[in-house]
Design a protein around this motif. Structure first.
Motif, PDB file in Angstrom:
ATOM      1  N   ARG A  56       0.980  -1.186  -0.264  1.00 31.24           N
ATOM      2  CA  ARG A  56      -0.027   0.419  -0.313  1.00 31.24           C
ATOM      3  C   ARG A  56       1.053   1.034   0.072  1.00 31.24           C
ATOM      4  O   ARG A  56       0.236   2.164  -0.220  1.00 31.24           O
ATOM      5  CB  ARG A  56      -0.602   0.363   1.330  1.00 31.24           C
ATOM      6  CG  ARG A  56      -1.980   0.904   1.146  1.00 31.24           C
ATOM      7  CD  ARG A  56      -2.928   0.812   2.124  1.00 31.24           C
ATOM      8  NE  ARG A  56      -3.825  -0.841   2.379  1.00 31.24           N
ATOM      9  CZ  ARG A  56      -4.230  -1.296   1.640  1.00 31.24           C
ATOM     10  NH1 ARG A  56      -4.923  -0.507   0.821  1.00 31.24           N
ATOM     11  NH2 ARG A  56      -4.746  -2.419   1.489  1.00 31.24           N
ATOM     12  N   THR A  75      -1.822  -4.481  -1.071  1.00 40.13           N
ATOM     13  CA  THR A  75      -1.924  -4.867   0.081  1.00 40.13           C
ATOM     14  C   THR A  75      -1.239  -4.391   1.400  1.00 40.13           C
ATOM     15  O   THR A  75      -0.509  -3.829   0.750  1.00 40.13           O
ATOM     16  CB  THR A  75      -1.254  -6.737   0.166  1.00 40.13           C
ATOM     17  OG1 THR A  75       0.139  -6.443  -0.294  1.00 40.13           O
ATOM     18  CG2 THR A  75      -2.495  -7.176  -1.389  1.00 40.13           C
ATOM     19  N   ASP A  76      -1.142  -4.672   2.471  1.00 41.78           N
ATOM     20  CA  ASP A  76      -0.652  -4.208   3.812  1.00 41.78           C
ATOM     21  C   ASP A  76       0.807  -4.314   3.214  1.00 41.78           C
ATOM     22  O   ASP A  76       1.762  -3.389   3.277  1.00 41.78           O
ATOM     23  CB  ASP A  76      -1.026  -4.443   4.884  1.00 41.78           C
ATOM     24  CG  ASP A  76      -2.233  -3.661   5.214  1.00 41.78           C
ATOM     25  OD1 ASP A  76      -2.979  -2.921   4.403  1.00 41.78           O
ATOM     26  OD2 ASP A  76      -3.342  -4.574   6.468  1.00 41.78           O
ATOM     27  N   ASP A 127      -6.586  -5.221  -2.792  1.00 45.59           N
ATOM     28  CA  ASP A 127      -7.595  -4.177  -2.849  1.00 45.59           C
ATOM     29  C   ASP A 127      -6.754  -3.672  -4.212  1.00 45.59           C
ATOM     30  O   ASP A 127      -6.261  -3.823  -4.556  1.00 45.59           O
ATOM     31  CB  ASP A 127      -7.996  -3.226  -2.462  1.00 45.59           C
ATOM     32  CG  ASP A 127      -7.843  -3.262  -0.881  1.00 45.59           C
ATOM     33  OD1 ASP A 127      -9.322  -4.199  -0.731  1.00 45.59           O
ATOM     34  OD2 ASP A 127      -7.922  -2.746   0.225  1.00 45.59           O
ATOM     35  N   ALA A 158     -18.809   4.530   7.508  1.00 43.00           N
ATOM     36  CA  ALA A 158     -18.437   2.904   6.817  1.00 43.00           C
ATOM     37  C   ALA A 158     -19.270   2.164   6.828  1.00 43.00           C
ATOM     38  O   ALA A 158     -20.239   1.026   6.523  1.00 43.00           O
ATOM     39  CB  ALA A 158     -17.146   2.864   8.157  1.00 43.00           C
ATOM     40  N   MET A 163     -19.753  -1.272   4.857  1.00 39.38           N
ATOM     41  CA  MET A 163     -17.979  -2.007   5.051  1.00 39.38           C
ATOM     42  C   MET A 163     -17.399  -1.781   6.517  1.00 39.38           C
ATOM     43  O   MET A 163     -18.408  -1.309   7.426  1.00 39.38           O
ATOM     44  CB  MET A 163     -17.141  -1.725   4.150  1.00 39.38           C
ATOM     45  CG  MET A 163     -16.853   0.731   4.096  1.00 39.38           C
ATOM     46  SD  MET A 163     -15.614   0.619   2.687  1.00 39.38           S
ATOM     47  CE  MET A 163     -16.777   0.767   1.506  1.00 39.38           C
ATOM     48  N   SER A 164     -16.517  -3.085   6.885  1.00 38.01           N
ATOM     49  CA  SER A 164     -15.422  -2.619   8.341  1.00 38.01           C
ATOM     50  C   SER A 164     -15.136  -0.724   8.455  1.00 38.01           C
ATOM     51  O   SER A 164     -14.434  -0.312   7.439  1.00 38.01           O
ATOM     52  CB  SER A 164     -14.960  -3.951   7.991  1.00 38.01           C
ATOM     53  OG  SER A 164     -13.890  -3.097   7.263  1.00 38.01           O
ATOM     54  N   ARG A 166     -12.142  -0.952   9.129  1.00 36.37           N
ATOM     55  CA  ARG A 166     -10.494  -0.719   8.568  1.00 36.37           C
ATOM     56  C   ARG A 166     -11.492  -0.567   7.050  1.00 36.37           C
ATOM     57  O   ARG A 166      -9.871  -0.495   6.349  1.00 36.37           O
ATOM     58  CB  ARG A 166      -9.924  -2.730   8.495  1.00 36.37           C
ATOM     59  CG  ARG A 166      -8.692  -2.321   8.930  1.00 36.37           C
ATOM     60  CD  ARG A 166      -8.453  -3.799   8.820  1.00 36.37           C
ATOM     61  NE  ARG A 166      -6.708  -4.048   8.217  1.00 36.37           N
ATOM     62  CZ  ARG A 166      -6.523  -4.845   8.376  1.00 36.37           C
ATOM     63  NH1 ARG A 166      -6.861  -6.188   8.852  1.00 36.37           N
ATOM     64  NH2 ARG A 166      -5.086  -5.229   8.121  1.00 36.37           N
ATOM     65  N   THR A 167     -11.820  -1.263   6.326  1.00 36.68           N
ATOM     66  CA  THR A 167     -11.505  -1.054   4.673  1.00 36.68           C
ATOM     67  C   THR A 167     -12.235   0.371   4.116  1.00 36.68           C
ATOM     68  O   THR A 167     -11.408   0.349   3.282  1.00 36.68           O
ATOM     69  CB  THR A 167     -12.688  -2.431   4.598  1.00 36.68           C
ATOM     70  OG1 THR A 167     -12.922  -3.426   4.729  1.00 36.68           O
ATOM     71  CG2 THR A 167     -12.966  -1.981   2.950  1.00 36.68           C
ATOM     72  N   TYR A 168     -12.604   0.789   5.464  1.00 35.74           N
ATOM     73  CA  TYR A 168     -13.509   2.510   4.382  1.00 35.74           C
ATOM     74  C   TYR A 168     -11.970   3.183   4.945  1.00 35.74           C
ATOM     75  O   TYR A 168     -11.976   3.864   3.922  1.00 35.74           O
ATOM     76  CB  TYR A 168     -14.166   2.976   5.609  1.00 35.74           C
ATOM     77  CG  TYR A 168     -14.561   4.245   5.365  1.00 35.74           C
ATOM     78  CD1 TYR A 168     -15.247   4.160   4.443  1.00 35.74           C
ATOM     79  CD2 TYR A 168     -14.213   5.079   5.895  1.00 35.74           C
ATOM     80  CE1 TYR A 168     -15.797   6.138   4.080  1.00 35.74           C
ATOM     81  CE2 TYR A 168     -14.217   6.794   5.335  1.00 35.74           C
ATOM     82  CZ  TYR A 168     -15.207   7.674   4.373  1.00 35.74           C
ATOM     83  OH  TYR A 168     -15.698   7.807   4.156  1.00 35.74           O
ATOM     84  N   ARG A 170      -8.951   2.252   4.821  1.00 37.68           N
ATOM     85  CA  ARG A 170      -8.104   1.509   3.686  1.00 37.68           C
ATOM     86  C   ARG A 170      -7.908   2.399   2.324  1.00 37.68           C
ATOM     87  O   ARG A 170      -7.844   2.994   1.294  1.00 37.68           O
ATOM     88  CB  ARG A 170      -8.282   0.438   3.526  1.00 37.68           C
ATOM     89  CG  ARG A 170      -7.237  -0.718   4.127  1.00 37.68           C
ATOM     90  CD  ARG A 170      -6.680  -1.910   3.638  1.00 37.68           C
ATOM     91  NE  ARG A 170      -8.238  -2.882   3.549  1.00 37.68           N
ATOM     92  CZ  ARG A 170      -8.171  -3.465   4.028  1.00 37.68           C
ATOM     93  NH1 ARG A 170      -8.087  -4.131   5.036  1.00 37.68           N
ATOM     94  NH2 ARG A 170      -9.351  -4.062   3.268  1.00 37.68           N
ATOM     95  N   ARG A 171      -9.816   2.154   2.186  1.00 40.71           N
ATOM     96  CA  ARG A 171     -10.078   3.019   0.764  1.00 40.71           C
ATOM     97  C   ARG A 171     -10.249   4.870   0.150  1.00 40.71           C
ATOM     98  O   ARG A 171      -9.736   5.373  -0.041  1.00 40.71           O
ATOM     99  CB  ARG A 171     -11.675   2.543   0.477  1.00 40.71           C
ATOM    100  CG  ARG A 171     -12.199   0.830   0.303  1.00 40.71           C
ATOM    101  CD  ARG A 171     -12.560   0.635  -0.742  1.00 40.71           C
ATOM    102  NE  ARG A 171     -12.642  -0.971  -0.940  1.00 40.71           N
ATOM    103  CZ  ARG A 171     -13.207  -1.263  -1.019  1.00 40.71           C
ATOM    104  NH1 ARG A 171     -14.834  -0.486  -1.085  1.00 40.71           N
ATOM    105  NH2 ARG A 171     -13.132  -2.532  -1.346  1.00 40.71           N
TER     106      ARG A 171
END
Length: 197
Positions: A56, A75-76, A127, A158, A163-164, A166-168, A170-171
């Motif tokens: 990322r 990815t992370d 992602d 989120a 979405m979680s 965490r996902t939010y 990341r987005r």
């Protein structure tokens, strides 16, 4: 070694899989970084399918979306650097970080398939890097941009987007990187400048 890596990339006819870090390490010599970039660009121009996985933190160092050949996911982190050509030959740096310290070429089908499965597992968990259409936000980031522009808190956005947190988060990071900024305010300005809003 550089000829081997270049040859491997050019030999791919059907598929090229990579774990890549365009940022690289400060200990990698500049000529080698240039060679690695040239290899990826050459691969992008070949008829083979290219699937890159990048960390990322390197998202902002990828080519602009319109020039990104093949597909890429973030990815992370990445487990190590890797190139697999046509699921038959793999190249892994000897020290798992720096190609400039030498490469291990792997032709054993069992080991190559294990590396392909590893790549697929990370690919499935990554992602997709947005391929922006001129004048519009990447489709999967549009709801995030709308939530940011509406002034919603991350938690509220989120929840509304299903979405979680965490996902939010990341987005949001991906959106900021796509807009070339670390500031949410500046992201709004840049999105307007690009005609995304």
């Amino acid at each position: 070694m550089s000829a081997t890596l270049t040859g491997l990339v050019h030999a791919a006819r059907h598929e090229l899989l990579t774990f890549d870090d365009p940022v690289g390490s400060p200990t990698v010599a500049e000529p080698f970084r240039a060679l690695a970039g040239a290899c990826v660009r050459a691969a992008d121009e070949r008829p083979a399918t290219v699937r890159r996985i990048v960390p990322r933190r390197a998202l902002s160092h990828l080519p602009p979306p319109g020039r990104l050949g093949g597909r890429a996911r973030v990815t992370d982190s990445i487990p190590f650097k890797l190139v697999v050509a046509d699921r038959s030959v793999a190249a892994v740096p000897l020290d798992l970080e720096l190609h400039s310290n030498g490469l291990l070429l792997i032709r054993d089908p069992v080991v190559v398939q294990a590396l392909v499965r590893t790549h697929q597992s990370w690919w499935d968990g990554g992602d997709e890097v947005a391929v922006a259409v001129s004048g519009s936000a990447p489709a999967h980031l549009r709801p995030v941009l709308d939530a940011m522009l509406a002034g919603l808190t991350d938690e509220t956005a989120a929840a509304r987007l299903g979405m979680s947190a965490r996902t939010y988060s990341r987005r949001v990071g991906e959106l900021l990187a796509a807009l070339g900024t670390a500031s949410r305010f500046r992201a709004g300005v840049e999105a307007a400048r690009r005609g995304w809003i």
